[in-house]
Design an enzyme around this catalytic site. Structure first.
Site, PDB file in Angstrom:
ATOM      1  N   ASP A 130      16.535  58.851  68.582  1.00  0.00           N
ATOM      2  CA  ASP A 130      15.189  59.389  68.763  1.00  0.00           C
ATOM      3  C   ASP A 130      15.176  60.871  68.402  1.00  0.00           C
ATOM      4  O   ASP A 130      16.196  61.552  68.496  1.00  0.00           O
ATOM      5  CB  ASP A 130      14.757  59.267  70.230  1.00  0.00           C
ATOM      6  CG  ASP A 130      14.416  57.835  70.628  1.00  0.00           C
ATOM      7  OD1 ASP A 130      14.271  56.975  69.748  1.00  0.00           O
ATOM      8  OD2 ASP A 130      14.293  57.589  71.850  1.00  0.00           O
ATOM      9  N   ARG A 180      12.441  56.048  61.138  1.00  0.00           N
ATOM     10  CA  ARG A 180      11.215  55.697  61.876  1.00  0.00           C
ATOM     11  C   ARG A 180      10.256  56.883  61.737  1.00  0.00           C
ATOM     12  O   ARG A 180      10.668  58.019  62.003  1.00  0.00           O
ATOM     13  CB  ARG A 180      11.539  55.459  63.355  1.00  0.00           C
ATOM     14  CG  ARG A 180      10.285  55.295  64.237  1.00  0.00           C
ATOM     15  CD  ARG A 180      10.569  55.575  65.711  1.00  0.00           C
ATOM     16  NE  ARG A 180      11.429  54.599  66.341  1.00  0.00           N
ATOM     17  CZ  ARG A 180      12.190  54.880  67.402  1.00  0.00           C
ATOM     18  NH1 ARG A 180      12.211  56.103  67.917  1.00  0.00           N
ATOM     19  NH2 ARG A 180      12.963  53.968  67.935  1.00  0.00           N
TER      20      ARG A 180
END
Ligand code: FDA
Length: 300
Positions: A130, A180
């Site tokens: 992340d 992402r």
């Protein structure tokens, strides 16, 4: 204003302790968090899989203060990968480098990420790193790039609000790394990030097109129907097949949209957070949609 205030509060240690230790706090967090325990999260993954959705598991935690906590976080991620394999579930893990000790030492976080990525490689799985606040962007990208070049199955996240993201995207896509794309969930100054929603959305669409035209397997992570419509227009126009990319959405947000996209034949992965360290994650979700505060007040 409210968004900025909620993000500041998300870093408040006293409020965090009070919220995470109280029973009512946990009840509130259930809106966005799959449960306190690994088994709770694995049950959610199983339910997602039954509905045709894949998942990525996040054992919540960030900015740990001891090397022991950082190692425990990595051990936890390894156990998750093993449990996914044992239970034949379709899912991978998402991790945060400050959970793996990045505030303490880059080497510590890298050692932990390497151990988790090695387990993912052994199980033919994948680790998504992340992206946190901008203080960590360069170190995160550099570390993920080093491990990716070493052949480990890692990818990361680019935030459309950062001015630097297009250059990062072009470099990482050329390497073949899976990315992402998100809008960005932290509070950043104008010098490094777009401030107006309209500008962030326009950059999201531009970066989405660059990613999906690159031929790699990437994730478009948003609940914004306009971003999703722009993505679908682009893939139809470019004849990009549904198996060439995936949408990603957060547990507890727009389940109707998750299922609708799946029914229409698109791949959808659900981000499933769990664990007792839910407060900062929960506050970022409130900041994204201050109307969620009404829900919180009603429950109180
Ligand atoms: P936007 O905020 O414009 O919202 C569009 C619509 O979606 C809203 O009108 C509402 O209907 C719905 N919605 C969005 N957020 C909601 C919420 N909290 N509660 C209820 N409804 C909501 N960020 C980051 O900085 N680093 C990261 O690593 C990640 N990782 C990540 C993974 C995945 C799978 C997702 C979906 C998102 C992230 N994010 C993230 C968060 C991301 O940056 C962003 O803050 C949120 O996705 C909200 O932005 P949207 O694209 O949904 O659009």
């Amino acid at each position: 204003m409210l968004r900025a205030a909620l993000i500041v509060l998300s870093r408040n240690a006293r409020l965090r302790r009070a919220m995470e230790s109280g029973r009512w706090g946990r009840r509130l967090s259930a809106r966005f968090v799959a449960g306190l325990h690994r088994e709770d999260a694995l049950a959610v993954v199983a339910a997602c899989n039954q509905a045709g959705l894949s998942a990525t598991l996040d054992s919540l935690g960030e900015n740990v203060a001891s090397a022991a906590d950082a190692r425990a976080a990595a051990d936890d991620a390894i156990l998750l990968l093993q449990a996914l394999q044992e239970q034949r579930l379709e899912g991978n893990v998402s991790v945060k480098l400050t959970h793996f000790g990045l505030d303490l030492a880059t080497e510590l976080a890298e050692e932990n990420l390497r151990a988790v990525a090695a387990q993912a490689a052994a199980l033919d799985n994948f680790v998504r790193v992340d992206m946190e606040g901008s203080a960590y962007t360069s170190r995160t990208l550099e570390m993920v790039e080093r491990l990716y070049r070493a052949g480990l199955p890692v990818g990361t996240v680019l935030q459309a609000y950062l001015h630097r993201s297009e250059a990062d995207l072009r470099r990482l896509v050329a390497l073949g790394m899976r990315l992402r794309l998100v809008k960005g969930a932290y509070q950043e100054p104008a010098a490094i990030a777009l401030q107006a929603k309209r500008e962030v959305d326009a950059n999201f669409v531009r970066l989405m097109r660059l990613l999906l035209a690159s031929g790699g397997y990437h994730a478009i992570a948003t609940h914004d129907e306009r971003m999703i419509a722009a993505t679908l227009d682009f893939v139809r126009e470019q004849r990009i097949p549904p198996a060439a990319f995936e949408f990603q959405m957060l547990y507890g947000i727009r389940r109707d949209l998750q299922l609708r996209l799946r029914r229409e034949g698109w791949r959808v992965r659900i981000y499933v957070p769990f664990g007792s360290a839910w407060y900062p994650y929960f506050m970022r979700r409130l900041a994204e949609r201050p109307a969620n505060l009404l829900f919180l007040l009603k429950n109180l």
